[in-house]
Design an enzyme around this catalytic site. Structure first.
Site, PDB file in Angstrom:
ATOM      1  N   THR A 120      12.902  -6.620  -9.549  1.00  0.00           N
ATOM      2  CA  THR A 120      12.572  -8.023  -9.797  1.00  0.00           C
ATOM      3  C   THR A 120      11.235  -8.372  -9.162  1.00  0.00           C
ATOM      4  O   THR A 120      10.981  -8.015  -8.010  1.00  0.00           O
ATOM      5  CB  THR A 120      13.692  -8.925  -9.232  1.00  0.00           C
ATOM      6  OG1 THR A 120      14.911  -8.542  -9.858  1.00  0.00           O
ATOM      7  CG2 THR A 120      13.424 -10.396  -9.488  1.00  0.00           C
ATOM      8  N   SER A 131      -3.134  -3.819  -0.820  1.00  0.00           N
ATOM      9  CA  SER A 131      -2.089  -4.493  -0.058  1.00  0.00           C
ATOM     10  C   SER A 131      -2.550  -5.898   0.330  1.00  0.00           C
ATOM     11  O   SER A 131      -3.720  -6.101   0.653  1.00  0.00           O
ATOM     12  CB  SER A 131      -1.801  -3.662   1.197  1.00  0.00           C
ATOM     13  OG  SER A 131      -0.792  -4.256   1.949  1.00  0.00           O
ATOM     14  N   ALA A 132      -1.608  -6.855   0.299  1.00  0.00           N
ATOM     15  CA  ALA A 132      -1.985  -8.251   0.568  1.00  0.00           C
ATOM     16  C   ALA A 132      -2.136  -8.571   2.057  1.00  0.00           C
ATOM     17  O   ALA A 132      -2.971  -9.397   2.439  1.00  0.00           O
ATOM     18  CB  ALA A 132      -0.932  -9.185  -0.032  1.00  0.00           C
ATOM     19  N   GLN A 180      -7.834  -0.786   2.898  1.00  0.00           N
ATOM     20  CA  GLN A 180      -8.711  -1.361   3.927  1.00  0.00           C
ATOM     21  C   GLN A 180     -10.042  -1.848   3.367  1.00  0.00           C
ATOM     22  O   GLN A 180     -10.862  -2.378   4.119  1.00  0.00           O
ATOM     23  CB  GLN A 180      -8.963  -0.330   5.038  1.00  0.00           C
ATOM     24  CG  GLN A 180      -7.731   0.005   5.866  1.00  0.00           C
ATOM     25  CD  GLN A 180      -7.299  -1.119   6.803  1.00  0.00           C
ATOM     26  OE1 GLN A 180      -8.011  -2.091   7.030  1.00  0.00           O
ATOM     27  NE2 GLN A 180      -6.108  -0.986   7.365  1.00  0.00           N
ATOM     28  N   CYS A 188       3.744   8.926  19.557  1.00  0.00           N
ATOM     29  CA  CYS A 188       4.579   9.542  20.577  1.00  0.00           C
ATOM     30  C   CYS A 188       5.572  10.460  19.866  1.00  0.00           C
ATOM     31  O   CYS A 188       6.456  10.006  19.160  1.00  0.00           O
ATOM     32  CB  CYS A 188       5.296   8.453  21.358  1.00  0.00           C
ATOM     33  SG  CYS A 188       6.093   9.104  22.817  1.00  0.00           S
ATOM     34  N   GLY A 223       0.803  -1.217   0.000  1.00  0.00           N
ATOM     35  CA  GLY A 223       0.000   0.000   0.000  1.00  0.00           C
ATOM     36  C   GLY A 223       0.836   1.268   0.000  1.00  0.00           C
ATOM     37  O   GLY A 223       0.547   2.224  -0.730  1.00  0.00           O
ATOM     38  N   THR A 224       1.872   1.294   0.806  1.00  0.00           N
ATOM     39  CA  THR A 224       2.687   2.506   0.927  1.00  0.00           C
ATOM     40  C   THR A 224       3.346   2.850  -0.405  1.00  0.00           C
ATOM     41  O   THR A 224       3.293   3.994  -0.861  1.00  0.00           O
ATOM     42  CB  THR A 224       3.755   2.316   2.021  1.00  0.00           C
ATOM     43  OG1 THR A 224       3.073   2.036   3.248  1.00  0.00           O
ATOM     44  CG2 THR A 224       4.619   3.543   2.188  1.00  0.00           C
ATOM     45  N   ASN A 283      -8.775   3.416   8.066  1.00  0.00           N
ATOM     46  CA  ASN A 283      -8.171   2.318   8.824  1.00  0.00           C
ATOM     47  C   ASN A 283      -8.335   2.438  10.332  1.00  0.00           C
ATOM     48  O   ASN A 283      -8.226   1.456  11.047  1.00  0.00           O
ATOM     49  CB  ASN A 283      -6.680   2.187   8.480  1.00  0.00           C
ATOM     50  CG  ASN A 283      -5.944   3.493   8.559  1.00  0.00           C
ATOM     51  OD1 ASN A 283      -6.326   4.480   7.935  1.00  0.00           O
ATOM     52  ND2 ASN A 283      -4.885   3.538   9.349  1.00  0.00           N
TER      53      ASN A 283
HETATM   54  N1  PMP Z   1      -3.205   2.742   3.546  1.00  0.00           N
HETATM   55  C1  PMP Z   1      -3.992   2.302   4.530  1.00  0.00           C
HETATM   56  C2  PMP Z   1      -5.383   2.832   4.634  1.00  0.00           C
HETATM   57  C3  PMP Z   1      -3.530   1.376   5.452  1.00  0.00           C
HETATM   58  O1  PMP Z   1      -4.309   0.968   6.447  1.00  0.00           O
HETATM   59  C4  PMP Z   1      -2.194   0.897   5.321  1.00  0.00           C
HETATM   60  C5  PMP Z   1      -1.625  -0.097   6.313  1.00  0.00           C
HETATM   61  N2  PMP Z   1      -1.783   0.278   7.648  1.00  0.00           N
HETATM   62  C6  PMP Z   1      -1.417   1.365   4.263  1.00  0.00           C
HETATM   63  C7  PMP Z   1      -1.942   2.284   3.390  1.00  0.00           C
HETATM   64  C8  PMP Z   1      -0.018   0.886   4.051  1.00  0.00           C
HETATM   65  O2  PMP Z   1      -0.025  -0.376   3.447  1.00  0.00           O
HETATM   66  P1  PMP Z   1       1.282  -1.309   3.508  1.00  0.00           P
HETATM   67  O3  PMP Z   1       1.393  -1.773   4.922  1.00  0.00           O
HETATM   68  O4  PMP Z   1       0.978  -2.430   2.557  1.00  0.00           O
HETATM   69  O5  PMP Z   1       2.424  -0.497   3.063  1.00  0.00           O
END
Ligand code: PMP
Length: 386
Positions: free
Chosen positions: A236, A198-199, A178, A330, A71-72, A150
């Site tokens: 890769t 994201s998996a 999510q 924090c 996701g990130t 989330n």
């Molecule tokens: N977006 C949302 C809404 C999430 O909840 C998360 C994971 N907490 C992410 C992005 C990031 O995904 P990943 O952990 O696969 O990088």
């Protein structure tokens, strides 16, 4: 000590069936799909099958799916790649309650002259199409709004927002990390141009995910390197990860209705037991009953409206084997309330007393009772000391 896991919005355990699907690609089928020899060609076929499957599961074309590390990365790649070619359009509409993968990316883009514009959520965390309409104009380069929050589980009305974006010819990205596998996600029906997935939120492996880039979308690749993914994401390919993601998504969609029904029942039971057994006041933060059923954000206060520290509550529950989370950060020694709870206008003390309980498919009614009984005891102790 037994472990009772209620942090499925943070991550989920790997489904056995997913592991099984991945195993051959961790062992004998290790070829690089970009290699010309037979071992490489074998995994290339597997990747293209996975791409077709994922595309059909979200209503996309195979050419619109790019495999990423999660996701990130997808959030970074979509936002940076769309803003890099936005010409003299310099505004990006998002909200203050997005995941940090979106928020911090947008913040960073300020260095390149991009101006973030924050659409205001309502008290439940929902961004309406009207809120987007108020913020959008001829300088808007991109709209980036999540599907499901989330921390509090709010569901955004993506297709209504997409209509506004289309009217102004602005590309629309949604972080569906999510919602993918939890709610129906069809990119054509939702009318979105980009998506991040994201998996590991759906019982798949960590460090793998997808980005959907609509054919013809104005966008340039961000992760540059080899010619993988038709030069849209160098690196890769993570063959076992991609196979795992695909299997996890297939299973999640197949079993979605079942899980939703179970989570709805468990959520009701949890709320019922909390109200029956707890002597303190319980507040549900965010949507009351129209969010996703597996995410529940709770705060606690006593008759004098005193609050306890959510971080301490989390640690006390952990001692009892219970895993929950809270969104506080924090920062230089001081606890900052979650940016999401602050963003929906919650008072900092109440926000700091919150925990997030996120349900998963292994959770049972006994788990709920265990949680409520332990919460009751822990809160009693904490409020006595407070
Ligand atoms: N977006 C949302 C809404 C999430 O909840 C998360 C994971 N907490 C992410 C992005 C990031 O995904 P990943 O952990 O696969 O990088």
């Amino acid at each position: 000590m037994k472990t009772v896991y209620f942090d499925h919005a943070a991550t989920t355990p790997l489904d056995e069936r997913v592991l099984e699907a991945m195993m051959p690609y961790l062992k004998e089928n290790y070829g690089n799909p970009n290699s010309a020899h037979h071992l490489g060609q074998k995994t290339k076929v597997v990747i293209e099958d996975a791409r077709e499957k994922v595309a059909s599961l979200i209503g996309a074309e195979p050419s619109e799916i790019v495999f990423t590390s999660g996701g990130t990365e997808s959030d970074n790649a979509v936002i940076k790649g769309a803003l890099a070619v936005s010409g003299n359009k310099k505004e990006v509409i998002t909200s203050e309650i997005e995941h940090h993968a979106v928020l911090h990316t947008v913040e960073m883009e300020k260095m390149r002259g991009i101006k973030p514009v924050f659409a205001k959520p309502d008290a439940t965390g929902k961004i309406t199409a009207d809120a987007v309409r108020e913020a959008i104009n001829e300088n808007t380069a991109l709209v980036s709004l999540m599907h499901v929050n989330n921390e509090i589980g709010t569901i955004n009305p993506l297709s209504e927002i997409a209509e506004v974006c289309r009217e102004f010819d602005v590309p629309f990205h949604s972080d569906t990390v999510q919602s993918l596998g939890k709610l129906p996600v069809d990119v054509r029906e939702l009318g979105i141009d980009f998506l991040s997935g994201s998996a590991h939120k759906i019982y798949g492996p960590k460090g793998t995910g997808i980005m959907y880039v609509k054919n013809g979308a104005r966008w340039v690749p961000w992760m540059i390197g080899g010619s993988q993914e038709r030069r849209r994401r160098g690196g890769t390919l993570n063959v076992p990860g991609i196979v795992g993601f695909t299997k996890a998504l297939e299973l999640a969609i197949e079993e979605m209705d079942n899980h939703t029904a179970r989570f709805t029942k468990l959520r009701s039971l949890l709320l019922e037991q909390l109200r029956e057994k707890l002597s303190v006041k319980v507040t549900v933060n965010g949507p009351q009953d129209n969010g996703v059923p597996h995410i529940l954000n709770l705060s606690f206060s006593d008759a004098d409206n005193k609050h306890i520290d959510g971080e301490m509550l989390l640690l006390n529950l952990d001692i009892e084997g219970i895993c929950v989370s809270n969104g506080s950060a924090c920062t230089s020694g001081a606890v900052e309330p979650s940016h999401v709870l602050a963003g929906i206008g919650m008072e900092p003390n109440l926000a700091n007393s919150s925990i997030r309980v996120s349900l998963g498919k292994q959770n049972t009614e006994e788990d709920i009772t265990y949680l409520v009984d332990k919460l009751d005891a822990v809160l009693d102790r904490m409020f006595t000391i407070a």
